[in-house]
Enzyme design. Sequence first.
Site, PDB file in Angstrom:
ATOM      1  N   GLY A   1       0.878  -1.279  -0.126  1.00 23.82           N
ATOM      2  CA  GLY A   1      -0.004  -0.003  -0.002  1.00 23.82           C
ATOM      3  C   GLY A   1       0.873   1.309   0.157  1.00 23.82           C
ATOM      4  O   GLY A   1       0.215   2.428   0.129  1.00 23.82           O
ATOM      5  N   GLY A   2       1.931   1.248  -0.446  1.00 24.78           N
ATOM      6  CA  GLY A   2       3.006   2.283  -0.249  1.00 24.78           C
ATOM      7  C   GLY A   2       2.416   3.471  -1.363  1.00 24.78           C
ATOM      8  O   GLY A   2       2.581   4.572  -1.037  1.00 24.78           O
TER       9      GLY A   2
ATOM     10  N   ASP B   1       2.173  -0.081 -10.083  1.00 26.77           N
ATOM     11  CA  ASP B   1       3.765  -0.501  -9.674  1.00 26.77           C
ATOM     12  C   ASP B   1       3.904  -2.231  -9.932  1.00 26.77           C
ATOM     13  O   ASP B   1       4.164  -2.529  -8.770  1.00 26.77           O
ATOM     14  CB  ASP B   1       3.919  -0.167  -8.282  1.00 26.77           C
TER      15      ASP B   1
ATOM     16  N   LYS C   1       9.592  -1.764 -15.376  1.00 35.59           N
ATOM     17  CA  LYS C   1      10.609  -2.391 -14.824  1.00 35.59           C
ATOM     18  C   LYS C   1      11.579  -2.797 -15.800  1.00 35.59           C
ATOM     19  O   LYS C   1      11.175  -3.245 -16.718  1.00 35.59           O
ATOM     20  CB  LYS C   1       9.943  -3.729 -13.809  1.00 35.59           C
TER      21      LYS C   1
HETATM   22  C1  LIG Z   1       6.306  -3.760  -6.261  1.00 35.21           C
HETATM   23  S1  LIG Z   1       4.633  -4.496  -5.453  1.00 35.21           S
HETATM   24  C2  LIG Z   1       3.697  -3.156  -5.190  1.00 35.21           C
HETATM   25  C3  LIG Z   1       4.322  -2.083  -4.203  1.00 35.21           C
HETATM   26  C4  LIG Z   1       3.403  -1.066  -3.901  1.00 35.21           C
HETATM   27  N1  LIG Z   1       3.313   0.038  -4.885  1.00 35.21           N
HETATM   28  C5  LIG Z   1       3.904  -0.319  -2.699  1.00 35.21           C
HETATM   29  O1  LIG Z   1       4.092   0.659  -2.530  1.00 35.21           O
HETATM   30  O2  LIG Z   1       3.495  -1.049  -1.478  1.00 35.21           O
HETATM   31  C6  LIG Z   1       4.023  -5.383  -6.832  1.00 35.21           C
HETATM   32  C7  LIG Z   1       2.615  -5.794  -6.581  1.00 35.21           C
HETATM   33  O3  LIG Z   1       1.808  -6.327  -7.750  1.00 35.21           O
HETATM   34  C8  LIG Z   1       0.927  -7.397  -7.504  1.00 35.21           C
HETATM   35  N2  LIG Z   1       0.726  -7.798  -8.838  1.00 35.21           N
HETATM   36  C9  LIG Z   1       1.437  -8.494  -9.877  1.00 35.21           C
HETATM   37  N3  LIG Z   1       0.575  -8.996 -10.874  1.00 35.21           N
HETATM   38  C10 LIG Z   1      -0.815  -8.699 -10.255  1.00 35.21           C
HETATM   39  C11 LIG Z   1      -1.875  -8.812 -11.206  1.00 35.21           C
HETATM   40  N4  LIG Z   1      -2.056  -9.574 -12.213  1.00 35.21           N
HETATM   41  N5  LIG Z   1      -3.012  -8.273 -10.373  1.00 35.21           N
HETATM   42  C12 LIG Z   1      -3.048  -7.957  -9.204  1.00 35.21           C
HETATM   43  N6  LIG Z   1      -1.766  -7.509  -8.570  1.00 35.21           N
HETATM   44  C13 LIG Z   1      -0.789  -7.913  -9.033  1.00 35.21           C
HETATM   45  C14 LIG Z   1       1.762  -8.088  -6.535  1.00 35.21           C
HETATM   46  O4  LIG Z   1       0.847  -8.896  -5.835  1.00 35.21           O
HETATM   47  C15 LIG Z   1       2.713  -7.241  -5.634  1.00 35.21           C
HETATM   48  O5  LIG Z   1       1.860  -6.975  -4.472  1.00 35.21           O
END
Ligand SMILES: C[S@@+](CC[C@H](N)C(=O)[O-])C[C@H]1O[C@@H](n2cnc3c(N)ncnc32)[C@H](O)[C@@H]1O
Length: 358
Positions: A221-222, A274, A303
């Site tokens: 949740g950042g 993200d 990325k």
């Molecule tokens: C880098 S983290 C996000 C961090 C977030 N922006 C933060 O600041 O806390 C990437 C997130 O994307 C989610 N994710 C990846 N593919 C996804 C999808 N197809 N649908 C929903 N979430 C997805 C992962 O579960 C992960 O929690």
Amino acid sequence: MQQAPFVFFCRPGFESDCAAEVQAIANTYELAGYANAQADTGYVRFYLFDDATSKRFFEVLDLDDIIFARQWFWARAELEDLPLDDRISPILEVGKDVAVGKSLLVEHLDSDEGRELSKFCKKFTTPLTIAMERQGLINEESDFRLHVLFLETDHCLVGYSPLARSSHLKSGILRLKAPKNAPSRSSLKLDEAIQVLMSRTQQREALRLGNTGADLGAAPGGWTFQLVERGLQVTAVDNGTMDKKLMATDQVEHLKENAFTWLPKKPVNVLVCDMVEKPSLVADLMAKWLEGGHTQHAIFNLKLPMKKRFQEVADCIDLICDRLEDADLSYYWQAKHLYHDREEVTVYFRLKSKVTSN
Ligand SMILES: C[S@@+](CC[C@H](N)C(=O)[O-])C[C@H]1O[C@@H](n2cnc3c(N)ncnc32)[C@H](O)[C@@H]1O
């Protein structure tokens, strides 16, 4: 005679991407030049072949258009073996031939060696500024910014940049403090993206109390936190767990859905994303949201684990631009390898109005 180089600051490890991008810009304007980029130094030197092309390059360069650079200037002199008991006099001596600036930045690189010069640069700024003011090298009316970049304590590059097209921040770095309640450090990435990529007007328009947002790949949740702090109601899409304190704000709805297929019932003001995914898939998803009118503002990360990072980013941005043009939509975009970004860049797209044919 070799022309004085243009200097571009970047994140160490991204010198070849920065060099490829600057070369592409020079090619666009048909200006012949070449880059000198050494791995992990945190900067790129770019040389043009004569004074006229250098001047033209200086006139067209704009930091906002350069993804992999944080700062730039035109170095007009390189001073080595500066006397350690009086570094100021030689800098003042060449300063006369550089430009009069409105302000001065004493900078260092973001490499390991560069960061060791941080205290030295801080200490040196005031005496050098005072000495430059006395010599008339600093003047309120000027449109330029003076730069002294220290590579070592006895070695520096002295040059200038246009105030409006370079960064007012030392080495182009926006330092932010992690907010106490932020669920993750990557929160800082969105904070920086908002401040760097959106104008004040765009921020006021998109991020006002009561507006709505969607965060794709939101957990923990950042990024959602940054939108909530600005008063938005946010739909956070992720199978992962969201931070409890953030959920207790009542400003977040958490949906355990696939972010590649979920769409909001009503358009949201801001979309953020993200996800660690292939950049082309993220670009395609962003194009779908924008062309479908599901949002007007999109901030997302690409990325970049691959080698040719500049090319990958350029291809992704082209993909979105082509799709928006096909849909007759006019748009604004900017992308940056932000200080808080690592192997990724952050991109901002904003839809303007529908293009009307006349
Ligand atoms: C880098 S983290 C996000 C961090 C977030 N922006 C933060 O600041 O806390 C990437 C997130 O994307 C989610 N994710 C990846 N593919 C996804 C999808 N197809 N649908 C929903 N979430 C997805 C992962 O579960 C992960 O929690």
